[in-house]
Design a protein around this motif. Structure first.
Motif, PDB file in Angstrom:
ATOM      1  N   ARG A  50      -4.685   4.201   3.523  1.00  0.00           N
ATOM      2  CA  ARG A  50      -3.763   3.151   3.078  1.00  0.00           C
ATOM      3  C   ARG A  50      -3.553   2.112   4.175  1.00  0.00           C
ATOM      4  N   VAL A  94       0.817  -1.222   0.000  1.00  0.00           N
ATOM      5  CA  VAL A  94       0.000   0.000   0.000  1.00  0.00           C
ATOM      6  C   VAL A  94       0.847   1.267   0.000  1.00  0.00           C
ATOM      7  N   THR A 154      -3.723   2.939  -5.673  1.00  0.00           N
ATOM      8  CA  THR A 154      -4.695   2.029  -5.068  1.00  0.00           C
ATOM      9  C   THR A 154      -5.452   1.261  -6.138  1.00  0.00           C
TER      10      THR A 154
END
Length: 320
Positions: free
Chosen positions: A142, A122, A173
């Motif tokens: 995140r 992430v 993402t």
């Protein structure tokens, strides 16, 4: 292990609250294995109520739901270890570091991946030693996602995953979600960013007032909506001079014209031929197919009673 040809299946699913308000009114849909499915809806449409049923957080008032072939409420102990959930708000202990938060959560997760691996996924590896209270809003999102991925889920529920992220974080993402899908993870996504749904979803459904109004691939949902051509005519050229077949709407005062057409190529070709024959320059020419946002807004407006105020709880007051 039971078998099912879909990762998620809802049949005539219903959910009512005290006072008789029915937030989910008999919806049916399914999500295939290894698919990204977006559940969209107007305010108070019933998205949150539906997702809570899929996650096993509540018992349906009626109908049937299966996740990975099992009842997520009655068989929660079997379903929960194979699912990941990213809520809108994580509620982390603010004094723990990012790594400590992951390790704490990992201690409650079967087969948890290493904290460092989740942070790399992430883009939070450089913030591993930072306390949660020092993270920005986007960084906390995140971290929410990292926690949802700790258990290597077969089914991943994402509730507004890119809220608070900047443009770069949102794109990162999206790429991560696509890579998870490509590795076999099934993703159910709720989002208010229609561009996000259009970019990510293999299929989607749009809810309004507890029901599914339309569903299909993003292309299928937008296909029935007309494309749009916009431009400005030169001074002295009235809108009435345009070919009748184009059904243009505009104003001679500001010279702006908008054409709606179900066959964009044919309409644009006809317009450009006319402009060439008339020696007319079309200023600010912009032609595009219908977007998911336009389809969504059309559904919202067409389903809303004229001059009426929606009865019962709204998304903000009832969490539906």
């Amino acid at each position: 292990m039971t078998s099912d040809d879909h990762a998620i299946r809802a049949e005539d699913l219903r959910r009512s609250y005290r006072g008789g308000f029915e937030a989910v009114s008999g919806i049916t849909f399914s999500v295939q294995y290894g698919e990204i499915f977006a559940l969209l809806g107007t305010n108070g449409a019933g998205k949150t109520s539906t997702v809570e049923l899929l996650e096993g957080l509540a018992r349906p008032t009626g109908g049937r739901v299966r996740v990975l072939g099992r009842d997520p409420y009655r068989e929660r102990a079997l379903v929960r270890p194979r699912t990941g959930v990213m809520l809108q708000e994580g509620g982390f202990p603010s004094d723990l570091t990012v790594t400590e938060t992951l390790r704490m959560w990992g201690g409650c997760t079967s087969g948890a991946r290493p904290a460092g691996e989740a942070l790399e996924m992430v883009g939070l590896a450089s913030r591993a030693r930072v306390r949660v209270k020092q993270l920005s809003g986007g960084e906390r999102r995140r971290l929410d996602l990292a926690l949802a991925l700790l258990g290597r889920p077969d089914v991943l529920f994402l509730d507004e995953p890119s809220t608070g992220l900047d443009a770069e974080g949102r794109r990162d993402t999206w790429e991560l979600v696509r890579s998870l899908r490509d590795c076999g993870t099934t993703v159910l996504l709720t989002t208010h960013y229609l561009e996000e749904a259009e970019s990510l979803a293999d299929r989607l459904a749009i809810m309004h007032a507890g029901r599914i109004v339309t569903s299909g691939t993003p292309a299928e949902v937008t296909a029935s909506r007309p494309s749009r051509i916009r431009f400005r005519l030169p001074p002295g050229m009235p809108v009435a001079r345009l070919p009748l077949q184009l059904r243009a709407a505009g104003s001679d005062r500001d010279r702006r014209v908008e054409i709606r057409a179900h066959d964009l190529q044919e309409a644009l070709t006809r317009l450009l031929r006319w402009a060439q024959q008339e020696n007319v320059r079309l200023e600010g020419l912009d032609a595009r197919s219908a977007s998911l946002e336009e389809a969504f807004l059309e559904i919202a407006q067409s389903q809303a009673p004229t001059g009426a105020t929606p009865a019962g709880p709204t998304a903000e007051t009832a969490g539906v």
